[in-house]
Design an enzyme around this catalytic site. Structure first.
Site, PDB file in Angstrom:
ATOM      1  N   ASP A 412      87.614 -19.815   2.711  1.00 16.13           N
ATOM      2  CA  ASP A 412      87.640 -21.176   3.234  1.00 16.13           C
ATOM      3  C   ASP A 412      86.372 -21.384   4.070  1.00 16.13           C
ATOM      4  O   ASP A 412      85.935 -20.486   4.800  1.00 16.13           O
ATOM      5  CB  ASP A 412      88.898 -21.352   4.101  1.00 16.13           C
ATOM      6  CG  ASP A 412      88.993 -22.751   4.685  1.00 16.13           C
ATOM      7  OD1 ASP A 412      89.664 -23.587   4.049  1.00 16.13           O
ATOM      8  OD2 ASP A 412      88.427 -22.978   5.750  1.00 16.13           O
ATOM      9  N   ILE A 413      85.732 -22.578   3.922  1.00 18.63           N
ATOM     10  CA  ILE A 413      84.496 -22.846   4.701  1.00 18.63           C
ATOM     11  C   ILE A 413      84.881 -23.041   6.168  1.00 18.63           C
ATOM     12  O   ILE A 413      85.773 -23.831   6.492  1.00 18.63           O
ATOM     13  CB  ILE A 413      83.781 -24.099   4.169  1.00 18.63           C
ATOM     14  CG1 ILE A 413      83.407 -23.906   2.688  1.00 18.63           C
ATOM     15  CG2 ILE A 413      82.548 -24.435   4.994  1.00 18.63           C
ATOM     16  CD1 ILE A 413      82.797 -25.134   2.041  1.00 18.63           C
ATOM     17  N   GLU A 455      88.418 -27.398   1.009  1.00 17.46           N
ATOM     18  CA  GLU A 455      87.309 -26.455   1.140  1.00 17.46           C
ATOM     19  C   GLU A 455      87.751 -25.027   0.832  1.00 17.46           C
ATOM     20  O   GLU A 455      87.015 -24.077   1.142  1.00 17.46           O
ATOM     21  CB  GLU A 455      86.728 -26.543   2.569  1.00 17.46           C
ATOM     22  CG  GLU A 455      87.664 -26.103   3.671  1.00 17.46           C
ATOM     23  CD  GLU A 455      88.541 -27.219   4.192  1.00 17.46           C
ATOM     24  OE1 GLU A 455      89.011 -27.111   5.324  1.00 17.46           O
ATOM     25  OE2 GLU A 455      88.761 -28.219   3.451  1.00 17.46           O
TER      26      GLU A 455
END
Length: 531
Positions: A412-413, A455
């Protein structure tokens, strides 16, 4: 096994239904005809046997009746009105002896007179004997001037059944002076009545009088008994003969009767109706079975011929149209028959071939595009969540079959919301696009990268244990750190990874890797969690 086409099944069903209807109609007609014919044949057998027995009785009794007629007439040379004279008695007894020796059926021949006297050879009447009161005497008096009906009785000594015929004796003025009587054994008649028939084992004959009393029967216990069941069904005396059926309480009977008016006898021949029906039913069953089998065979043969000459060209046309639709080349061209169906089939094939091929190509391209769209994330052009689920299912199935390891990575960003809030969603979308390109360029060709949502991204690594997966994750981190993203500094990710083992299910591996990714975030982000 070759599948029948719908048209074949319809033709088969229609022809079979029509055949069955025809079979039912024909079967009912034939069964009715055979049953009627069988009953007629049985009645004919009864009639012939009855006639044969009646003729035998007539032939058996005729000499006895002629002997009675002769003995009582003047032609015998005896004047019975002078029965009291010794010479006349000797003549009478001598005549009796001659007749007994001439006609072997005679058991006794004797005469009784108005004074109660009895003349008979080799027999002495008991004391007080009175001929006038004897049944044979009374029967002759009642039948005067005719010969009395045959009266059966059982001999007191031998217990054999005999039949008696008597006639009145007259003087010159036609006054009755006595009765001449002949008794004959009925063994020959009983033997004739007892003859069985091979086709109808229960057939038998008997004789009864005009009041229904059984006179002669093969069963020695039955004479002198009433047979009310059949007697009530015999028509009035005007019918000399005829056929009838009746129920005696135990069995239904089929019978034929014949009257012998001179004797006052009715000769009956009967058989159990079940004995008649059995061969009829066997004949009907075998005949109908042959008809059914023959009809069904003919129907199925006709259905097969129709299928070969009518349905096969249509099926070949259907297959050819399907080949054209699918864009396949025809390897073995079927030659259609030289008839209307063949010409129509060839015309349809030529008319539709090019259009169908072009339509098929367009359809295949459209299907391929739809398949790509349905499995591709529209923003990043990598696999979407649906595609990733299919990949995961395939790897779990391969693991269960071949025990090949695979690993799942989820990342996940970090702080992606800040990017959207600070630079706008267009920049955020560009970050997602470029991040997907960087990761896709880093992983192996056998690995599958997909956008899980927002994301979040997932990577499925076939034939990869945890150690190898950790190496892939580190390469991804390195590639992301060294890449410059638009309008901001470095982008970091939090990543969790797990190797699929026998204790896992698809749901549990996803939960586990998701939890590891969040532990990486909670531990400070920009790191890998694999334990």
């Amino acid at each position: 096994m070759k599948q029948f086409s719908k048209l074949q099944r319809q033709i088969f069903a229609i022809t079979t239904t029509l055949a069955l209807i025809t079979i039912v109609i024909i079967s009912v007609c034939i069964a009715s005809l055979l049953y009627t014919q069988g009953i007629d044949n049985a009645e004919s057998v009864l009639r012939n046997k009855n006639r044969s027995v009646t003729t035998l009785i007539d032939g058996y009794v005729a000499p006895l009746r002629k002997a009675v007629e002769y003995t009582g007439s003047s032609a015998s040379g005896v004047d019975h009105s002078r029965f009291r004279e010794q010479e006349t008695q000797e003549k009478i007894l001598s005549l009796f002896e001659v007749l007994q020796n001439t006609i072997p059926n005679i058991h006794y021949i004797f005469s009784g007179y108005e004074n109660g006297a009895l003349l008979i050879n080799d027999y002495t009447p008991p004391a007080g004997f009175n001929a006038v009161i004897r049944p044979w005497y009374q029967a002759a008096i009642t039948s005067h001037p005719l010969i009395s009906d045959g009266i059966p009785y059982q001999d007191i000594n031998s217990k054999k059944w005999l039949v008696s015929f008597g006639k009145t004796l007259l003087d010159g003025d036609n006054n009755i002076v006595g009765v001449i009587s002949i008794d004959a054994g009925m063994d020959a008649i009983v033997k004739a009545l007892a003859i069985r028939d091979e086709k109808y084992p229960t057939i038998y004959n008997f004789v009864m009088d005009t009041e229904g009393k059984i006179l002669i029967h093969p069963d020695e216990t039955l004479p002198d008994t009433l047979h009310q069941e059949i007697f009530s069904h015999i028509p009035e005396k005007m019918n000399a003969s005829g056929s009838l059926s009746y129920d005696d309480g135990d069995q239904k009977k089929l019978a034929h009767f014949n009257r012998i008016d001179e004797l006052g006898w009715i000769v009956v021949t009967e058989v159990n109706l079940s004995d008649v029906r059995q061969p009829i039913l066997e004949t009907i069953t075998s005949t109908l079975l042959m008809i059914v089998l023959g009809s069904l065979f003919t129907t199925w043969l006709m259905s097969y011929i129709l299928s070969r000459h009518l349905i096969l060209p249509l099926k070949k046309l259907q297959n050819r149209v399907q080949e054209i639709t699918e864009g396949k080349d025809e390897l073995d061209k079927y030659v259609f028959p030289n008839n209307e169906i063949g010409k129509i089939s060839e015309a349809i094939e030529k008319l539709t071939e090019k259009a169908l091929i072009q339509k098929n190509i367009e359809l295949k391209d459209t299907n391929a595009l739809l398949s790509t769209i349905s499995h591709t994330d529209q923003l990043t052009s990598i696999a979407n969540r649906r595609k990733m689920m299919e990949v995961l299912h395939a790897e779990v199935s391969r693991f269960q079959r071949k025990h090949r390891p695979f690993s799942v990575l989820m990342f996940d960003i970090d702080h992606f919301k800040r990017v959207n809030d600070t630079f706008g969603h267009e920049v955020g979308d560009q970050v997602l696009i470029e991040l997907a390109q960087v990761v896709k360029a880093t992983i192996r060709n056998t690995d599958t990268l997909g956008r899980w949502g927002g994301e979040e991204f997932v990577i499925v690594c076939p034939n990869t244990d945890q150690k190898m997966a950790l190496n892939i994750a580190e390469k991804i981190f390195s590639a992301i750190h060294s890449y410059t993203f638009p309008l901001q500094g470095n982008v970091t990710v939090s990543l969790g990874l797990s190797e699929f083992t026998a204790k896992h299910s698809l749901e549990s591996i996803l939960v586990e890797v998701d939890q590891k990714m969040y532990r990486a975030k909670q531990a400070g982000r920009n790191q890998i969690q694999f334990r």
